[in-house]
Structures are given as C-alpha cells and as structure tokens.
Design a protein around this motif. Sequence first.
Motif, short mmCIF file in Angstrom:
data_model
loop_
_atom_site.label_atom_id
_atom_site.label_comp_id
_atom_site.label_asym_id
_atom_site.label_seq_id
_atom_site.Cartn_x
_atom_site.Cartn_y
_atom_site.Cartn_z
N ARG A 176 40.13 42.97 49.59
CA ARG A 176 38.01 43.29 49.82
C ARG A 176 38.35 43.59 51.01
O ARG A 176 37.80 44.84 51.66
CB ARG A 176 37.29 42.10 49.87
N LEU A 184 40.77 33.99 50.91
CA LEU A 184 39.54 33.55 49.61
C LEU A 184 38.67 32.16 50.53
O LEU A 184 38.81 31.12 50.47
CB LEU A 184 40.82 32.84 48.75
N GLY A 185 37.89 33.00 51.23
CA GLY A 185 36.74 32.27 52.41
C GLY A 185 37.60 31.62 53.08
O GLY A 185 38.03 32.96 54.04
N ARG A 235 41.84 40.25 52.48
CA ARG A 235 40.95 39.17 51.70
C ARG A 235 40.17 39.88 50.48
O ARG A 235 39.80 40.52 50.21
CB ARG A 235 39.01 39.63 52.82
N ILE A 236 40.26 38.33 49.83
CA ILE A 236 40.34 38.53 47.92
C ILE A 236 38.66 37.89 47.77
O ILE A 236 38.34 36.78 48.37
CB ILE A 236 41.42 37.84 47.41
N ASP A 237 38.48 37.61 46.73
CA ASP A 237 37.17 37.33 46.44
C ASP A 237 37.57 36.41 44.87
O ASP A 237 37.02 35.26 44.23
CB ASP A 237 35.63 38.39 45.52
N GLY A 238 38.54 36.33 44.38
CA GLY A 238 39.43 35.33 43.38
C GLY A 238 40.52 35.99 43.16
O GLY A 238 41.13 36.95 43.28
#
Length: 210
Positions: free
Chosen positions: A133, A84-85, A158-161
């Motif tokens: 993602r 996450l980032g 990789r995820i956005d939340g």
Amino acid sequence: MSREPANRYARLRAERPELFRNEPGGIEILSDPAAVAAAGGVLYQDPYVLLVRDPVRFPDGREGTYIRSMSAAPEPGCVVLPLLGDRIVLIEQYRHATRSWQWELPRGFGTRGLTGEENAAKELDEEIGARVRELIPLGELHPDSGMTGDRVLLFAARIDGIGRLAESEAIRSSLTLPFAEAEAMIADGRVTDGFTIAAMTRARLAGLTA
C-alpha cells in the motif's frame, strides 16, 4: 590454463566499472591481463553469485590477491519490513547456509530490469502474498564489506494483510507482532539475521515504530 576466467573478468570490468574503481590510499585493483590471469579472475558464476579473485596492490606497495563475492545482477537486493497496522511481520525460513530455521524479514536478490521499489513489491508478493500500500525507503547497507561488493536496499512497506507463504522457498510460518516484541527477539537471540536487525534499526531511527 584456460583464459576464460580472465576473459570473464575483463567483461565484468567493462560492464560494471563501479566494482573496480580505485581510490587514493586504498587497495588498488590491477588491470594487467597477466596479473588477472595469475590471480584467477572470475572463479565461479551462476545466476545468483559471482566469485572473483582480484590482483591487487596494498598501500605499502606489496602485490597480492583479494577474493570477493558479488551478486550476478547489477541491481541491488532488498530487505522489506512489512507493517500491518501497528504490528510487523516476521517469517520463519530455513537457510541452507546456516542449516537452521531463522526468524527474519522478507528479502531477495536484485532482479534485472526492476527498480528497487519494484523488486521489494515482488518479494513481498512472492514470499508472503502481500500487496504494498505504501513503500518507505530506509536507505541501504553493505552486508559484509570485507567479503562482498553488494549493497542492499532497505524498505518498510505498509500492507493490508498477508496471504500464502512461499513454502517452495522453505518459509513455514509467520509472526505478526508488536515492534517491541520483535526487538525482544533480537535481544534474546531468537533473531540473528543481520538484514533483519539492520532494517529494524533503520525503522526505529526513522520513527516508524509503534
């Protein structure tokens, strides 16, 4: 004595021959039906796990038996490191086998009909409500080569939340933290889960750490 365990063993051998291959100098699995019946064959089976006792011949010529477990589905399980980032996500999950809460990464059994990538995305959605993602393969591992025939695929995602945690699977909380802090949890013993340690090691070797 029921022959069903030996019959199930024969079906398993036909369906998943890779689990019964013999290699020169190794421990040979015997195929004689009488030897299979005497050893036990498939001792236990449910939707998740198989327990098998094989008739074997050891390298010195001795014959005996060897017990092993394997997943019921032929598809491999998965472990997923959520990114996450510049941080990662750990979940706190209660594990019946150890009777304790564990900090670990999302993971799951193989699912019939799904690829490893599809299964990884499914586990993230089910356990932490996250959408993938980008999925990054990190190789595979054998979780316990002395006891189980399974292999498990490792991924970073990789995820956005994150969304709702799977409380029905005894996941009570999550942590979003820098990779170095998660490694500190390994170093001081707060993280003891082998899958998590392996996936994080692969991620560091792949240059994915912040």
